[in-house]
Scaffold this motif. Structure first.
Motif, PDB file in Angstrom:
ATOM      1  N   ARG A   1      -5.873   0.083  -2.815  1.00 35.63           N
ATOM      2  CA  ARG A   1      -4.364  -0.289  -3.261  1.00 35.63           C
ATOM      3  C   ARG A   1      -4.044  -1.773  -3.046  1.00 35.63           C
ATOM      4  O   ARG A   1      -2.876  -2.319  -3.598  1.00 35.63           O
TER       5      ARG A   1
ATOM      6  N   GLY B   1       0.790  -1.203  -0.093  1.00 33.00           N
ATOM      7  CA  GLY B   1      -0.114   0.165  -0.019  1.00 33.00           C
ATOM      8  C   GLY B   1       0.826   1.261  -0.045  1.00 33.00           C
ATOM      9  O   GLY B   1       0.240   2.291   0.054  1.00 33.00           O
TER      10      GLY B   1
ATOM     11  N   ASP C   1       0.486   9.116  -0.838  1.00 38.80           N
ATOM     12  CA  ASP C   1       0.503   8.466   0.269  1.00 38.80           C
ATOM     13  C   ASP C   1      -0.210   8.970   1.367  1.00 38.80           C
ATOM     14  O   ASP C   1      -0.573   8.513   2.314  1.00 38.80           O
TER      15      ASP C   1
ATOM     16  N   TRP D   1      -3.809   8.049   2.027  1.00 38.53           N
ATOM     17  CA  TRP D   1      -3.885   6.634   2.331  1.00 38.53           C
ATOM     18  C   TRP D   1      -3.514   6.379   3.636  1.00 38.53           C
ATOM     19  O   TRP D   1      -2.671   6.760   4.126  1.00 38.53           O
TER      20      TRP D   1
ATOM     21  N   GLY E   1      -2.692   1.435   3.107  1.00 39.63           N
ATOM     22  CA  GLY E   1      -3.611   1.521   1.940  1.00 39.63           C
ATOM     23  C   GLY E   1      -4.880   1.004   1.725  1.00 39.63           C
ATOM     24  O   GLY E   1      -5.498   0.614   0.721  1.00 39.63           O
TER      25      GLY E   1
END
Length: 341
Positions: free
Chosen positions: A301, A33, A278, A281, A285
């Motif tokens: 992800r 992720g 990122d 998330w 992820g």
């Protein structure tokens, strides 16, 4: 998870296989992720994280089997603990990669970009609605049988109706979700995603028919139209098994967001890297929150499915509706189908 010993062991094996396959099916630029540049996918920290994760998966499966064999702890507790352990392992692997990415400046000097495919709006992937016809037909047949036998319990029919009603909007929402396109290979990734989306939408509609087919057999047993025997039960759940196997085969062949599929035509890589996002998330992820993103659904992800953008107001309306339905079911206001009821 209560049941025969072989079933408990099989569920443990299935859980371990599911978690073990996730990194293998994920896109190379999204290990655990974490978004990484294509040139960094072979970094030692990523390889170490995968090895440690796989060893943890194996050790957890062995420990869970041993606990089940000892039979001192409820199998349900063992399974929940196993899932929690595997999730923790994935989170630790994600944190290790993210830390190395920050400390070593993997995106330093990279030209980041975001690509979109306007043809997915002008010429979208259209669901094959004819595939939903079996689900509608089976629902009508089940309701007609229920009326013919004079039953007062139509809970299974209500489940079928719920499937038939909810699948179309879900299919439309997925078909219009934000596409997963790589800035390094925009044309190739768009081609792969289009094929992947077509497969997902078709499987979703076919799965609706499989669910309603199983509910038809459950209804016949519930209304005592057919005798509840082991062979009948097995036949009844074969459609669900077929749908489950089809999803597994498709996921392995296509990979996460279709990155394993062969694109139509060749395309050299661009000088761009997919933008590092990122910060939107969370939970390795699994959770997406971006108030500036108008998309309601985004592809997760990890896995062949989508998730809600928690930065979108409608996402919280959907979650609230699901929570209310769960509370009503828990209070017995909404009756869920129950075999033998």
């Amino acid at each position: 998870m209560t049941g025969p010993l072989w079933l408990n062991l099989a569920l443990i094996a299935f859980t371990a296989a599911t978690f073990a396959s996730a990194p293998a099916l994920a896109r190379p630029t999204l290990p655990f992720g974490v978004r990484v540049p294509a040139r960094r996918t072979g970094e030692a920290v990523i390889l170490r994280a995968r090895r440690r994760y796989n060893r943890g998966i194996a050790a957890g499966a062995v420990a869970a089997c041993a606990v089940v064999l000892i039979d001192e702890i409820a199998p349900e507790v063992v399974l929940v603990g196993l899932v929690a352990t595997y999730s923790l392992l994935g989170g630790l692997a994600s944190r290790a990669i993210a830390a190395a990415k920050r400390q070593e400046g993997w995106y330093a000097g990279a030209r980041q970009a975001v690509t979109t495919d306007t043809s997915l709006r002008s010429d979208p992937v259209r669901p094959q609605w004819i595939l939903l016809a079996p689900a509608v037909l089976l629902t009508v047949v089940t309701a007609a049988i229920g009326l013919a036998v004079g039953t007062a319990n139509f809970s299974t029919v209500l489940t079928q109706i719920l499937v038939v009603v909810l699948i179309p909007p879900l299919t439309i929402a997925i078909s219009r979700a934000r596409p997963e396109i790589d800035a390094a290979q925009p044309s190739a990734s768009a081609s792969r995603y289009r094929e992947y989306l077509h497969g997902v939408l078709s499987l979703l509609l076919v799965s609706a028919g499989c669910v309603t087919a199983t509910m038809l057999v459950v209804s016949l047993q519930l209304w005592e139209v057919v005798e509840t025997t082991v062979p009948t039960t097995i036949v009844g759940y074969l459609p669900l098994l077929a749908a489950f196997i089809a999803w597994i085969v498709f996921s392995v062949r296509a990979g996460d967001a279709g990155h394993r599929l062969t694109p139509t035509g060749d395309e050299p890589e661009t000088r761009y890297e997919q933008r590092d996002d990122d910060r939107y998330w969370h939970a390795a992820g699994m959770v997406y929150l971006n108030r500036n993103d108008p998309a309601l659904l985004v592809h997760r992800r990890v896995g062949t499915y989508w998730t809600l953008n928690l930065g979108h107001p409608i996402a919280w309306v959907v979650l609230a509706a699901v929570a209310v339905a769960g509370v009503l079911a828990g209070l017995g206001i909404v009756t869920l189908p129950e075999k033998g009821a």
